[in-house]
Design an enzyme around this catalytic site. Structure first.
Site, PDB file in Angstrom:
ATOM      1  N   LYS A  75       0.842  -1.210   0.000  1.00  0.00           N
ATOM      2  CA  LYS A  75       0.000   0.000   0.000  1.00  0.00           C
ATOM      3  C   LYS A  75       0.868   1.248   0.000  1.00  0.00           C
ATOM      4  CE  LYS A  75      -0.756  -0.377   5.036  1.00  0.00           C
ATOM      5  NZ  LYS A  75      -0.722   0.895   5.761  1.00  0.00           N
ATOM      6  N   TYR A 112      15.003  31.344   5.991  1.00  0.00           N
ATOM      7  CA  TYR A 112      13.758  32.062   6.282  1.00  0.00           C
ATOM      8  C   TYR A 112      13.633  32.381   7.766  1.00  0.00           C
ATOM      9  CZ  TYR A 112      11.923  31.243   1.599  1.00  0.00           C
ATOM     10  OH  TYR A 112      11.729  31.241   0.248  1.00  0.00           O
TER      11      TYR A 112
END
Lengths: 362, 362
Positions: B37, B253
């Site tokens: 999955k 940042y």
């Protein structure tokens, strides 16, 4: 009875267009460019590029990697596509094949590589470092450029570190640096300094080109005041099962949640495999629209790969197949990101890459 | 001078095969099934399924969503593919088209839906709830099943909540619950209880089928002792630029890092847009292989979308184009996950979805 299994990511392209126009209007003396790197922050680079090219006459795009530019190149044939990571041995062929891709050159080494591979007719951009200390020429490198080197470039670019804080000292520091370096080394070259957040800092930050990204996708790049942008993303997933949770029972992996009273729970078909951050475990909010009202509920236990469990004791009339809302106009990805301990950019980037979603563009 | 721009994800398929065989040997009385999955936890569902089908004779697979089953169906034609999220209106057609997909039914409502759509010849699995409080029939729902209903099912499935903690009381609680419910309602039906971590809990946990996932991909599902599995993932990205960082300068940042002395930094071409968690900001480790030795360095400042900045003051002989290692045998994704405040499953799942990587299978 409605049984559904797939999460749904709804993207409001009309609002992307609206946001683009709103931002372009604020910076009305500059040329608006669209930043569509990282698959347009997960929103879909092809969709966004085509939309802005056709309906807003956008003729300037920014991507990070050359391959991202190639993906949109045929959709925006008359546009210029700047490639922020620049050019290297692993992307040279992409530039040779796509004439409208323009590398952003960030170091003397990259400039050397560019010159060695004579890409005739391409006028690259140069990135200069002004305070972020990320990619870009430092001044000691600019002084060593020959006059011929300087003439190569068609655009001078830099990037702000703290533009989402209006009064941050760094903004003044960077615009000063940028103006000084630009005037000294590239007095006649076009310039670009601001991304979305810089647009709100005033005209001197706009320069010749503004690079519109985050705010266009609905992210609040002005956290010091209410978001002016329209929301773009709705994230929802179906309730697969509703069950009673007896007092004392545990929920999820590592049994991190224990019911202090009898509860009702919903198992919802979405997990970190779909991009819902696992850091929302026991913290995240979720909303249900039942009986014509909106009810807030909470994620309990660990977020797992494919499922999340919600305490829906207070949600009236909930049925299998009803949607659980994780982000929407009333609770945006900025809100989700705050809960998850990150920024909405990161969540959006993750969500957009998922293939298990039903992706719906409006 | 070597200029490179793309991050590289290396996947060692030989080790996936080795791990599968090692796990199958521990649970040698059970049938080994492969959990693929979420694109095989990001490793690549097609590659893994084909490998195990052809080279290990694996004939049983588990996916979460029907569409994931459809993707591998043609590669494993003689195999059974169980679909953990079950069947709903949005996946019915996929089951009708792919006869080897078997839904796992987790609620009375889903059973009703399944029966209404007579998928002749399909014997679904039933998931029963034994302590995780996620998907599955609760006992009050099992008692309401008719004898005819009970005969529909070909497999009884449940899932352990705390199998990565060997002595957790929940393991005993769940095996007791499982044995009781299984014997009472489905005495003659095949059963499956354990994923990778359950394999290490002893034979009674193995039942008829073991579902091999995480450990097969190299994740340590026995954190109470050293990992027995071989590493599968190497994550590296090129140094785009090397620069001096003067004392007092800020990085990244929001200027979250400030140099307390003169430093040397490397800007590396990978960011959260590539799946490197932003929570590694100012914390994450990175390694360089220069001058025939391995040197550890640190991520400084915020991880941004496309780049990360590393303090390489101590790395001798580093050049542009050299690789920065974020995960490898010597520092696995489990280690990275610990630094990032999550589990390696989540990081792997993110990395695997990225298209900017050069993905290399060995």
């Amino acid at each position: 009875m409605n049984i559904l299994t797939r999460p749904i990511l709804e993207i409001n392209l009309a609002n992307v267009l609206k946001n683009y126009k709103m931002l372009a209007k604020i910076a009305d003396k500059a040329i608006p460019a669209a930043v569509v790197k990282d698959d347009a922050y997960g929103i879909g680079a092809e969709k966004v590029s085509q939309l802005l090219y056709e309906q807003a006459n956008c003729r300037c795009f920014f991507v990070a990697h050359a391959l991202e530019g190639e993906r949109i190149s045929h959709l925006v044939p008359q546009a210029t596509i700047y490639v922020l990571q620049g050019i290297g041995a692993d992307s040279l062929a992409v530039f040779q094949k796509n004439g409208n891709l323009i590398p952003v050159i960030s170091s003397p080494e990259m400039l050397e590589f560019f010159k060695q591979n004579n890409l005739d007719g391409i006028k690259p951009a140069i990135q200069i470092e002004t305070g972020l200390n990320r990619l870009g020429f430092r001044e000691n490198e600019l002084t060593r450029l020959s006059d011929d080197d300087k003439k190569i470039f068609g655009l001078v670019l830099s990037h702000l570190a703290c533009a989402d804080e209006k009064d941050h000292f760094m903004n003044h520091h960077q615009i000063e640096n940028f103006t000084k370096l630009k005037n000294k080394y590239f007095p006649k070259t076009l310039s670009t300094l601001s991304a979305s957040d810089g647009v709100f800092l005033g005209e001197e930050f706009h320069q010749n080109i503004v690079r519109l990204g985050a705010a266009m996708y609905g992210i609040n790049t002005t956290p010091y005041r209410q978001n002016q942008m329209e929301n773009v993303v709705t994230l929802k997933a179906p309730v697969l099962q509703i069950a009673n949770l007896p007092k004392g029972d545990f929920v999820g992996y590592s049994a991190t949640y224990r019911a202090s009273s009898d509860r009702k729970i919903a198992i919802v078909s979405i997990g970190y495999g779909d991009g819902l951050p696992r850091s929302l475990s026991n913290i995240g909010k979720v909303f249900f629209k039942t009986l014509n009202k909106l009810t807030e509920a909470r994620i309990i236990g660990r977020v797992s790969m494919d499922n999340v469990i919600c305490d829906v004791t207070a949600v009236e009339g909930l049925q299998c197949g009803d949607m659980a809302y994780f982000a929407d106009d009333f609770y945006t990805l900025d809100d989700v990101a705050r809960d998850a301990g990150t920024i909405s950019y990161e969540i959006m980037s993750r969500l957009g890459k998922n293939t298990r979603f039903l992706k719906v563009y409006k």
